[in-house]
Design a protein around this motif. Structure first.
Motif, short mmCIF file in Angstrom:
data_model
loop_
_atom_site.label_atom_id
_atom_site.label_comp_id
_atom_site.label_asym_id
_atom_site.label_seq_id
_atom_site.Cartn_x
_atom_site.Cartn_y
_atom_site.Cartn_z
N VAL A 27 5.39 4.96 0.51
CA VAL A 27 4.97 3.66 1.03
C VAL A 27 4.20 3.84 2.34
O VAL A 27 4.60 4.63 3.22
N PHE A 28 3.09 3.12 2.48
CA PHE A 28 2.27 3.20 3.69
C PHE A 28 2.86 2.26 4.74
O PHE A 28 2.38 1.16 4.99
N ALA A 29 3.96 2.73 5.36
CA ALA A 29 4.66 1.96 6.37
C ALA A 29 5.34 2.92 7.33
O ALA A 29 5.84 3.97 6.91
N GLU A 30 5.39 2.55 8.60
CA GLU A 30 6.02 3.42 9.59
C GLU A 30 7.48 3.65 9.25
O GLU A 30 8.23 2.71 8.96
N GLY A 31 7.89 4.91 9.24
CA GLY A 31 9.25 5.26 8.94
C GLY A 31 9.57 5.39 7.47
O GLY A 31 10.72 5.70 7.11
N ALA A 32 8.58 5.16 6.61
CA ALA A 32 8.82 5.28 5.17
C ALA A 32 9.21 6.71 4.82
O ALA A 32 8.74 7.68 5.44
N ARG B 47 0.83 -1.20 0.00
CA ARG B 47 0.00 0.00 0.00
C ARG B 47 0.87 1.25 0.00
O ARG B 47 1.95 1.28 0.58
N TRP B 48 0.36 2.28 -0.65
CA TRP B 48 1.04 3.55 -0.78
C TRP B 48 0.08 4.68 -0.42
O TRP B 48 -1.12 4.59 -0.71
N VAL B 49 0.59 5.72 0.23
CA VAL B 49 -0.19 6.94 0.42
C VAL B 49 -0.04 7.79 -0.84
O VAL B 49 1.09 8.07 -1.27
#
Length: 252
Positions: free
Chosen positions: A138-143, A121-123
């Protein structure tokens, strides 16, 4: 209100943003189309300042931003972009977020998206204006993501995701219950009509390139004619002389 993505003239939209690449739902397509949209369609709130409200129906969105070459604000941009992505086969969710910019108590009125590509997933957000994304993150913590001098980072505060540009917190949202057309309708009505909304008090207009953000604040038009020229030729927003006269009175 519903999303009504089938009403979108996809060919006309792609021509408007200058995209003639592949129409397959890949990460390369998402990135290229995101850049194309951000750099082709300005961010602006002129209709709100002029007291005309904002219609989020798909026909209204494409008439304004595709056919008439205008810009829009977050709901308009991201709902139009979402429709194009879904027509191309992408899976996505529409979210409402709280703008921060030094505050953490504002209502959930900003529209943003998360898009799934090959299980990741991507924002994606083509409608923040200001310091917003030019490409997905990227929809991930720290991306992190970067473009020239701009740096974005996605942080997390428990269940809340926070998008940063540099040291600035742009907005925060949760990935819980999906936001529905009715939720967007309420948020849009508040932004376009509430006396508490900054969008009805200030003229906002911005054109983004891959290395610059050109804003109405960069200029000091001496009169309505100069304002019309700036909006048309510097920011790419067609306006009538009559509207420019009204807007000039509300600058600052």
């Amino acid at each position: 209100m519903s999303w009504n993505i089938d009403e979108l003239d996809l060919d006309a939209y792609l021509a408007r943003v200058g995209y003639d690449g592949p129409r397959t739902p890949t990460l390369e397509t998402l990135r290229a189309l995101h850049r194309a949209h951000v750099t082709a369609i300005p961010f602006e709130n002129l209709d709100v300042v002029l007291g005309r409200g904002i219609d989020l129906g798909m026909n209204a969105l494409q008439d304004k931003m595709v056919t008439r070459g205008r810009g829009g604000y977050c709901h308009e941009h991201n709902l139009l972009f979402a429709a194009a992505l879904e027509r191309l086969g992408f899976r996505l969710r529409r979210h409402l977020a709280r703008v921060r910019l030094g505050r953490d108590y504002l209502p959930r009125t900003h529209a943003t998206l998360t898009v799934e590509v090959d299980g990741v997933r991507w924002v994606a957000d083509v409608g923040f204006g200001g310091q917003g994304l030019v490409e997905p993150i990227v929809f991930a913590e720290g991306a992190t993501a970067r473009l020239g001098a701009w740096r974005w980072r996605l942080g997390r505060e428990g269940a809340v995701w926070v998008l940063h540009e540099g040291d600035t917190e742009l907005y925060a949202f949760t990935d819980g219950e999906p936001d529905l057309p009715s939720d967007f309708e309420v948020a849009n009505f508040y932004v376009a009509n509430s006396p508490r909304s900054p969008f009805i008090r200030h003229v906002l207009a911005q054109r983004t390139t891959l290395d610059a953000r050109i804003r109405i604040e960069d200029f000091a038009p001496a009169g309505p004619a100069e304002l019309a020229d700036i909006l048309r030729n510097k920011l790419g927003i067609p306006v009538t002389d009559a509207d420019a006269a009204i807007l000039h009175e509300k600058l600052g």
